[in-house]
Each structure stands twice: as structure tokens, then as C-alpha cells.
Design a protein around this motif. Structure first.
Motif, short mmCIF file in Angstrom:
data_model
loop_
_atom_site.label_atom_id
_atom_site.label_comp_id
_atom_site.label_asym_id
_atom_site.label_seq_id
_atom_site.Cartn_x
_atom_site.Cartn_y
_atom_site.Cartn_z
N ALA A 108 0.85 -1.19 0.00
CA ALA A 108 0.00 0.00 0.00
C ALA A 108 0.88 1.23 0.00
CB ALA A 108 -0.92 0.01 1.21
N ASP A 109 0.38 2.24 -0.66
CA ASP A 109 1.10 3.50 -0.74
C ASP A 109 0.19 4.57 -0.15
OD1 ASP A 109 2.74 5.75 -2.34
OD2 ASP A 109 0.64 5.96 -2.87
N ASP A 110 0.75 5.41 0.68
CA ASP A 110 0.03 6.62 1.06
C ASP A 110 0.92 7.77 0.64
OD1 ASP A 110 -2.47 7.59 2.18
OD2 ASP A 110 -1.18 8.61 3.62
N SER A 111 0.38 8.65 -0.14
CA SER A 111 1.20 9.70 -0.70
C SER A 111 0.41 10.97 -0.84
CB SER A 111 1.74 9.27 -2.08
OG SER A 111 0.67 8.92 -2.93
N GLY A 112 1.12 12.06 -1.01
CA GLY A 112 0.44 13.32 -1.18
C GLY A 112 1.41 14.45 -1.40
N LEU A 113 0.83 15.61 -1.59
CA LEU A 113 1.57 16.84 -1.82
C LEU A 113 1.58 17.64 -0.54
CD1 LEU A 113 2.84 18.87 -3.91
CD2 LEU A 113 0.52 19.80 -4.15
N SER A 114 2.77 18.03 -0.11
CA SER A 114 2.91 18.88 1.08
C SER A 114 3.50 20.21 0.65
CB SER A 114 3.82 18.21 2.11
OG SER A 114 3.20 17.05 2.64
N VAL A 115 2.74 21.27 0.84
CA VAL A 115 3.15 22.62 0.42
C VAL A 115 3.62 23.38 1.66
CG1 VAL A 115 2.40 24.76 -0.69
CG2 VAL A 115 1.45 22.56 -1.44
N ASP A 116 4.86 23.85 1.62
CA ASP A 116 5.47 24.45 2.81
C ASP A 116 4.69 25.65 3.33
OD1 ASP A 116 7.48 22.53 2.81
OD2 ASP A 116 8.77 23.70 1.50
N ALA A 117 4.26 26.55 2.45
CA ALA A 117 3.56 27.76 2.88
C ALA A 117 2.16 27.46 3.42
CB ALA A 117 3.47 28.77 1.74
N ALA A 120 5.15 34.20 -1.40
CA ALA A 120 6.40 34.13 -2.16
C ALA A 120 6.99 32.73 -2.14
CB ALA A 120 7.40 35.13 -1.60
N ASP A 121 6.75 32.01 -1.06
CA ASP A 121 7.29 30.66 -0.91
C ASP A 121 6.38 29.68 -1.64
OD1 ASP A 121 8.38 28.25 -0.18
OD2 ASP A 121 8.03 28.49 1.98
N ARG A 122 6.88 29.12 -2.73
CA ARG A 122 6.09 28.14 -3.51
C ARG A 122 6.68 26.74 -3.39
NH1 ARG A 122 1.74 31.24 -4.97
NH2 ARG A 122 1.31 29.92 -6.76
N THR A 123 7.57 26.53 -2.42
CA THR A 123 8.22 25.22 -2.29
C THR A 123 7.22 24.18 -1.79
OG1 THR A 123 9.00 25.78 -0.07
CG2 THR A 123 10.52 26.16 -1.91
N ALA A 124 7.44 22.97 -2.26
CA ALA A 124 6.57 21.85 -1.90
C ALA A 124 7.34 20.56 -2.09
CB ALA A 124 5.32 21.86 -2.79
#
Length: 198
Positions: free
Chosen positions: A72-81, A115-119
Motif C-alpha cells: 500500500a502507498d500513502d502519498s500526497g503533496l505537502s506545500v510548505d507555505a 512568495a514561498d512556492r516550495t513543496a
């Protein structure tokens, strides 16, 4: 515990894109992968607060239902801001029926003028075996959120995620190119090294 080539595993997922990606990666190892859809397995409620916890929950439920080794995989997008959002709720941001166009728009709207678009994309692979043992493998890929979305490839948030060192989004890459960089590929590489010894 190392495993042998030629086994049948179950992938505890109903996500067609994820199923195809994992089949493509595992096929060269001689693993025949059956999906939760093929076996008509229900999707357990994801009640854990971490990727690791939810991956283990899903793998264990499928293993208990089938008696087979389950992945099983649990995954996702984590956006710093956004303090790591959508994170474990990445699929839920797409609503029902799942609409990742809406989910990408929400990420864009909530970022606003930040301004921070890091993810980072995060994937945790859990491997549950009939003997009750379970192993977890984590992979991450850092990048930035771009707007508007670019590319029709991949799935989920791929069209708004540009991995570090690249000018193209995951959505603009061919599947084999994405597999060289993706969070899921990195988690699977860690799993393959541990389970197959290479």
C-alpha cells in the motif's frame, strides 16, 4: 526478510494511475500485482495522522482480507507555505467524485500571493506480509508549485508540480521520465533494495 521473484502481491489501491505506475516498476522484478479493484476489496477509512500510519493501515487490511503479501502507498503533496497541506488529505481535497482540477485550484487559491512556492511530494510504501510483519519505505521529491497547470500526463497534482532542477512539471513528462524522479519511485527503490537486495 528478503522475498523471491515470481510472487503475487496485492496493491491496496483503487487509483488507476497508481496501479499502472507500480505495475510498471515491479514487473521487471517478476512480481504479479493484483489490485484492490480486481479483488473487490473495500477502501478502509484512513484514520491515521501520518503517511506511514495510513500506508500500514491499508496494507494490513488488504493482507488480512486476502492472505497475500500486500503493498500500500500513502502519498500526497505537502506545500510548505500551507503548513504541509494538503498532505495526507491530498485526495480528499479533490472531493467526490475526485476532481484534481478543483484540488489544484484550491492549492493555488490558498497560496495566494505567497512568495514561498516550495513543496514536496511524499510517498510511503508499506509492505504487509501474512506472517504479520510490516515494513515501511519513504520517498520524497522536492520542487515548486507553478500556475497555471502544465501538461496532461501523470495524475493528481502533477501538472502544478515542478521538481527541483527541472523546467517541466511532472504533468509534462513522459511516464518513464517521471519514474526516474518521482517520490513513489524513490520509496519503491528503497523497498526493492531492502527486499530484493539490489
Amino acid at each position: 526478510m528478503a522475498i523471491s521473484d515470481g510472487e503475487t502481491w496485492v496493491l491496496a489501491s483503487h487509483n488507476a494511475g497508481k496501479i499502472k505506475e507500480l505495475r510498471d516498476i515491479l514487473a521487471p522484478r517478476g512480481i504479479a500485482l493484483k489490485s484492490a479493484v480486481e479483488l473487490d476489496l473495500p477502501e478502509p477509512e484512513e484514520t491515521e495522522p501520518t503517511f506511514e500510519g495510513n500506508a500500514a493501515l491499508k496494507a494490513r487490511a488488504a493482507c488480512e482480507a486476502t492472505g497475500l503479501t500486500c503493498l500500500a502507498d500513502d502519498s500526497g503533496l505537502s506545500v510548505d507555505a500551507l503548513d504541509g497541506a494538503p498532505g495526507i488529505y491530498s485526495a480528499r481535497w479533490a472531493g467526490e467524485p475526485r476532481d484534481f482540477g478543483r484540488a489544484m485550484q484550491r492549492v493555488h487559491d490558498e497560496l495566494g500571493e505567497a512568495a514561498d512556492r516550495t513543496a514536496r511530494f511524499v510517498s510511503v510504501i508499506a509492505l504487509a506480509r501474512p506472517d504479520g510483519s510490516i515494513s515501511r519505505y519513504r520517498g520524497e521529491v522536492a520542487g515548486t508549485i507553478i500556475w497555471p497547470p502544465r501538461g496532461k500526463g501523470g495524475f493528481g497534482y502533477d501538472p502544478v508540480f515542478c521538481p527541483a532542477g527541472e523546467r517541466r512539471t511532472f504533468g509534462e513528462m513522459a511516464p518513464e521520465e517521471k519514474r526516474q524522479l518521482s517520490h513513489r519511485a524513490r520509496a519503491l527503490a528503497a523497498m526493492i533494495a531492502a527486499e530484493f537486495g539490489s
